[in-house]
Design an enzyme around this catalytic site. Structure first.
Site, PDB file in Angstrom:
ATOM      1  N   SER A   1      60.191   3.439 -38.115  1.00 51.40           N
ATOM      2  CA  SER A   1      60.424   2.863 -39.437  1.00 51.40           C
ATOM      3  C   SER A   1      61.857   2.375 -39.621  1.00 51.40           C
ATOM      4  CB  SER A   1      60.081   3.892 -40.520  1.00 51.40           C
ATOM      5  OG  SER A   1      58.732   4.274 -40.434  1.00 51.40           O
TER       6      SER A   1
ATOM      7  N   HIS B   1      64.722   4.774 -43.317  1.00 45.71           N
ATOM      8  CA  HIS B   1      64.417   3.458 -43.873  1.00 45.71           C
ATOM      9  C   HIS B   1      65.681   2.786 -44.407  1.00 45.71           C
ATOM     10  CE1 HIS B   1      59.887   4.544 -44.633  1.00 45.71           C
ATOM     11  NE2 HIS B   1      60.325   4.905 -43.431  1.00 45.71           N
TER      12      HIS B   1
END
Length: 294
Positions: free
Chosen positions: A199, A245
């Site tokens: 991610s 993220h």
């Protein structure tokens, strides 16, 4: 008197490019005098030269690869613009299959700060010298929905970015963004919490895509909407390492800006220098966090 179509006189009056025999041309290389079409012309100090003379270092003032088409970031245009994206997806799938058969392997690849927790003495984790976990966790997935979502995002974002940046710059963006996400997770998250997934690198591609679309003056609304939706999932669901993220997104924006806005004369220096600065920040954060946990 009419002459046959393949007569010597007609052949001399209608020369064709030596590389593209279906194209007529009236221009010849100033060194070897072979006919060349507009696609094969390389501007020289006087007239035009063919790619072979340029690559041979014939004194034109151009680099040997001057005739190669370049991307907006200065990378070389390749025949398969998704090759690295396919390789990255393949690596992630291979690791996913491997960890499904071995829990011990999964435990060795995930990102851990320090384990076991107090009052036991830690024996595993980045703080114990296992820095490789910052990298291996970027390619590790346990749940099928997790890898499916990440690989779909990688295919959707990675292909256009690889084509726009070139393979080397695209790979640098992917790895640096992933490492930035891992480093921020290591710094902020609890040292005993395990995290994994691509991610961080994917959000780096999001950031770079937004920068590229702004540079090309494309409609920004689709990528912004998609990014907002992903950020809502990031902070709305539990058990998601939001640090990865955010770290990847910030690194992707910084590196992406350097990639597409670097001045032509110092392009490589600015682009790879920015990647080096991001890596230096990753190392600094990792060292400081390790000292804190020790």
């Amino acid at each position: 008197m009419d002459q046959p179509a393949d007569s010597p006189q007609d052949a001399q009056s209608l020369p064709v490019c030596y590389r593209h025999t279906d194209r007529e041309t009236g221009v010849r290389c100033t060194r070897c005098e072979r006919p060349i079409c507009p696609e094969c012309m390389v501007s020289a100090s006087v007239g035009f030269q063919c790619p072979e003379c340029v690559r041979g270092g014939s004194g034109t003032g151009h680099a040997p690869d001057a005739a190669r088409p370049r991307t907006i970031a200065g990378g070389t245009v390749s025949a398969d613009p998704r090759l690295l994206t396919k390789i990255l997806i393949g690596i992630n799938l291979a690791v996913f299959i491997a960890v499904q058969t071995s829990t011990a392997l999964l435990n060795d690849l995930v990102l851990l700060g320090a384990w076991p927790p107090a009052p036991f003495n830690p024996t595993e984790g980045v703080a114990e010298g296992q820095w490789y976990r910052l990298v291996t966790s970027m390619f590790t997935h346990e749940a099928i929905w997790h890898i499916a979502f990440n690989m779909l995002s990688l295919w959707w974002l990675g292909g256009p970015l690889e084509a726009a940046l070139g393979r080397a710059r695209y790979l640098a963006l992917y790895l640096c963004s992933g490492l930035a996400g891992s480093a921020l997770t290591y710094v902020i998250a609890a040292p005993t919490s395990a995290s994994l997934g691509a991610s961080g690198a994917i959000f780096g591609l999001f950031g770079a895509t937004a920068v590229l679309m702004r540079r090309l003056r494309y409609d920004m609304r689709p990528i912004i909407a998609l990014l907002v939706i992903n950020l809502i999932f990031t902070f709305g669901w539990s058990n998601i390492a939001w640090q990865a993220h955010i770290g990847g997104l910030v690194a992707g924006v910084i590196i992406g800006y350097a990639m597409v806005h670097a001045p032509r004369r110092r392009r490589a220096l600015v682009q790879y220098g920015t990647c080096a600065l991001v890596l230096a920040a990753v190392v600094l954060m990792t060292v400081l966090r390790t000292l804190q946990l020790a």
